[in-house]
Design a protein around this motif. Structure first.
Motif, PDB file in Angstrom:
ATOM      1  N   LEU A   1     -41.330  22.725  98.889  1.00 57.35           N
ATOM      2  CA  LEU A   1     -41.231  21.714  97.846  1.00 57.35           C
ATOM      3  C   LEU A   1     -42.591  21.049  97.685  1.00 57.35           C
ATOM      4  CD1 LEU A   1     -39.595  19.676  96.019  1.00 57.35           C
ATOM      5  CD2 LEU A   1     -39.257  18.341  98.114  1.00 57.35           C
ATOM      6  N   GLY A   2     -43.072  20.961  96.444  1.00 56.92           N
ATOM      7  CA  GLY A   2     -44.314  20.250  96.169  1.00 56.92           C
ATOM      8  C   GLY A   2     -44.066  19.122  95.191  1.00 56.92           C
ATOM      9  N   ILE A   3     -44.550  17.935  95.506  1.00 57.94           N
ATOM     10  CA  ILE A   3     -44.360  16.772  94.636  1.00 57.94           C
ATOM     11  C   ILE A   3     -45.725  16.200  94.277  1.00 57.94           C
ATOM     12  CG2 ILE A   3     -43.398  14.447  94.466  1.00 57.94           C
ATOM     13  CD1 ILE A   3     -41.306  15.288  96.521  1.00 57.94           C
ATOM     14  N   PHE A   4     -45.992  16.070  92.971  1.00 55.66           N
ATOM     15  CA  PHE A   4     -47.251  15.505  92.513  1.00 55.66           C
ATOM     16  C   PHE A   4     -47.178  13.979  92.566  1.00 55.66           C
ATOM     17  CE2 PHE A   4     -48.964  19.195  89.698  1.00 55.66           C
ATOM     18  CZ  PHE A   4     -48.768  20.065  90.756  1.00 55.66           C
ATOM     19  N   LEU A   5     -48.254  13.368  93.049  1.00 59.91           N
ATOM     20  CA  LEU A   5     -48.318  11.909  93.139  1.00 59.91           C
ATOM     21  C   LEU A   5     -49.195  11.307  92.049  1.00 59.91           C
ATOM     22  CD1 LEU A   5     -48.546  11.491  97.023  1.00 59.91           C
ATOM     23  CD2 LEU A   5     -46.517  11.557  95.550  1.00 59.91           C
TER      24      LEU A   5
ATOM     25  N   SER B   1     -36.533  11.215  96.952  1.00 52.22           N
ATOM     26  CA  SER B   1     -36.539  10.034  97.809  1.00 52.22           C
ATOM     27  C   SER B   1     -36.750  10.401  99.275  1.00 52.22           C
ATOM     28  CB  SER B   1     -35.227   9.267  97.639  1.00 52.22           C
ATOM     29  OG  SER B   1     -35.171   8.160  98.512  1.00 52.22           O
ATOM     30  N   ILE B   2     -36.026  11.401  99.755  1.00 52.51           N
ATOM     31  CA  ILE B   2     -36.159  11.820 101.156  1.00 52.51           C
ATOM     32  C   ILE B   2     -37.578  12.300 101.429  1.00 52.51           C
ATOM     33  CG2 ILE B   2     -35.406  13.478 102.903  1.00 52.51           C
ATOM     34  CD1 ILE B   2     -32.657  13.477 101.558  1.00 52.51           C
ATOM     35  N   SER B   3     -38.122  13.105 100.523  1.00 52.72           N
ATOM     36  CA  SER B   3     -39.460  13.673 100.723  1.00 52.72           C
ATOM     37  C   SER B   3     -40.533  12.595 100.746  1.00 52.72           C
ATOM     38  CB  SER B   3     -39.756  14.690  99.620  1.00 52.72           C
ATOM     39  OG  SER B   3     -38.809  15.729  99.615  1.00 52.72           O
TER      40      SER B   3
ATOM     41  N   VAL C   1     -47.674  15.950  97.788  1.00 51.05           N
ATOM     42  CA  VAL C   1     -46.972  16.088  99.064  1.00 51.05           C
ATOM     43  C   VAL C   1     -46.270  17.433  99.054  1.00 51.05           C
ATOM     44  CG1 VAL C   1     -45.011  15.252 100.437  1.00 51.05           C
ATOM     45  CG2 VAL C   1     -46.589  13.618  99.389  1.00 51.05           C
ATOM     46  N   THR C   2     -46.327  18.164 100.152  1.00 46.98           N
ATOM     47  CA  THR C   2     -45.550  19.394 100.267  1.00 46.98           C
ATOM     48  C   THR C   2     -44.680  19.332 101.517  1.00 46.98           C
ATOM     49  OG1 THR C   2     -47.290  20.559 101.493  1.00 46.98           O
ATOM     50  CG2 THR C   2     -47.271  20.803  99.099  1.00 46.98           C
ATOM     51  N   VAL C   3     -43.515  19.929 101.408  1.00 51.97           N
ATOM     52  CA  VAL C   3     -42.589  20.023 102.536  1.00 51.97           C
ATOM     53  C   VAL C   3     -42.052  21.444 102.575  1.00 51.97           C
ATOM     54  CG1 VAL C   3     -40.500  19.133 103.617  1.00 51.97           C
ATOM     55  CG2 VAL C   3     -41.902  17.620 102.197  1.00 51.97           C
ATOM     56  N   SER C   4     -42.106  22.075 103.741  1.00 56.04           N
ATOM     57  CA  SER C   4     -41.568  23.423 103.912  1.00 56.04           C
ATOM     58  C   SER C   4     -40.352  23.381 104.834  1.00 56.04           C
ATOM     59  CB  SER C   4     -42.630  24.354 104.513  1.00 56.04           C
ATOM     60  OG  SER C   4     -43.726  24.484 103.636  1.00 56.04           O
TER      61      SER C   4
ATOM     62  N   ARG D   1     -33.515  17.633 108.371  1.00 57.01           N
ATOM     63  CA  ARG D   1     -32.124  18.053 108.247  1.00 57.01           C
ATOM     64  C   ARG D   1     -31.489  17.456 106.995  1.00 57.01           C
ATOM     65  NH1 ARG D   1     -30.003  20.445 112.641  1.00 57.01           N
ATOM     66  NH2 ARG D   1     -27.898  19.876 112.022  1.00 57.01           N
ATOM     67  N   ALA D   2     -31.791  16.203 106.732  1.00 59.48           N
ATOM     68  CA  ALA D   2     -31.250  15.565 105.530  1.00 59.48           C
ATOM     69  C   ALA D   2     -31.772  16.261 104.279  1.00 59.48           C
ATOM     70  CB  ALA D   2     -31.625  14.079 105.509  1.00 59.48           C
ATOM     71  N   LEU D   3     -33.053  16.601 104.283  1.00 59.67           N
ATOM     72  CA  LEU D   3     -33.651  17.277 103.133  1.00 59.67           C
ATOM     73  C   LEU D   3     -33.065  18.674 102.961  1.00 59.67           C
ATOM     74  CD1 LEU D   3     -35.689  17.250 100.845  1.00 59.67           C
ATOM     75  CD2 LEU D   3     -37.427  18.040 102.463  1.00 59.67           C
TER      76      LEU D   3
END
Length: 244
Positions: free
Chosen positions: A17-21, A99-101, A66-69, A120-122
């Protein structure tokens, strides 16, 4: 993370997941052999790409993001088969996932327990978001019953009645009960209990809510009944289940 204008190739080994700030109105992206497409993204938009995705991402201004794998093992635990593909999401991000990320990114230096809990929530939310159809729809061809199943899962914390379900299915109570059990394999009551306990099990593993709060969110007003049903299904009490 901040990167200078330009961009480059990407190859993702896991669901990412990638989110632009910040706004990137000239953003372009290509996947695989596809040519780059202009996909403007604003702050808090981004993309969700499956494992194995390759391509090029380009932008003309400094990019803050922000990125999350999420690895296959964790996703599999929440019902997404390892390596399962899905249609890439580019643009708006589910509000809960967002929101979680962002909260995880703000507290990135938190302890291991915090990071595991947020992951885990994500994972739980992402799996629900990208599954092609809710798991409770599997094998259900009758649209009326699918509508009832959606209603059940959207209202687990509320008082669910057979009359309301039958009305949604446009059937008499007796006809509905028979049709439901024939299609789903259990009675409406048994199904609701199972769905509530499944929700409680996810909340126990992915949140810091008290057991009583989780019971309430899962539709139980009576803690003793909740504990009784939970232990019958999972062979342990809610408190023990959380500590596993």
């Amino acid at each position: 993370m901040i990167l200078p204008a330009g961009g480059g190739a990407f190859a993702l080994s896991s669901l990412t997941l990638g989110i632009f700030l910040n706004d990137q109105l000239s953003h372009r992206i290509s996947q695989g052999a596809d040519r780059a497409l202009h996909r403007p993204l604003r702050k808090h938009q981004g993309w969700l790409l499956p494992a194995g995705s390759e391509g090029v991402c380009e932008y003309d201004e400094d990019l803050e993001f922000v990125t999350v794998s999420l690895d296959d093992k964790l996703l599999d635990e929440f019902g997404l088969s390892s390596g399962a593909g899905f249609q890439a999401i580019i643009g708006d991000i589910d509000p809960v996932v967002l929101s979680i990320s962002l909260n995880a990114a703000k507290l990135g230096d938190g302890g291991l327990l915090y990071r595991e809990t947020m992951s885990r929530a994500l994972a739980a939310q992402v799996v629900q978001l990208i599954k092609p159809a809710p798991v409770w729809h599997a094998g259900i061809e009758d649209r009326r019953l699918r509508r009832v199943l959606d209603y059940i899962h959207d209202n687990l914390a509320n008082d669910l009645t057979l009359a309301t379900m039958a009305d949604l299915a446009a059937m008499s109570g007796t006809h509905f009960s028979k049709a439901f059990k024939k299609q789903v394999g259990v009675s409406p009551l048994q199904y609701v209990i199972g769905a509530r306990l499944d929700l409680a099990s996810v909340l126990l593993r992915t949140s810091h809510l008290s057991v009583s709060e989780i019971a309430w969110r899962a539709g139980y007003q009576d803690m003793s009944r909740f504990s009784q049903h939970f232990k019958r299904k999972f062979a342990v009490t809610p408190a023990v289940y959380r500590e596993r």
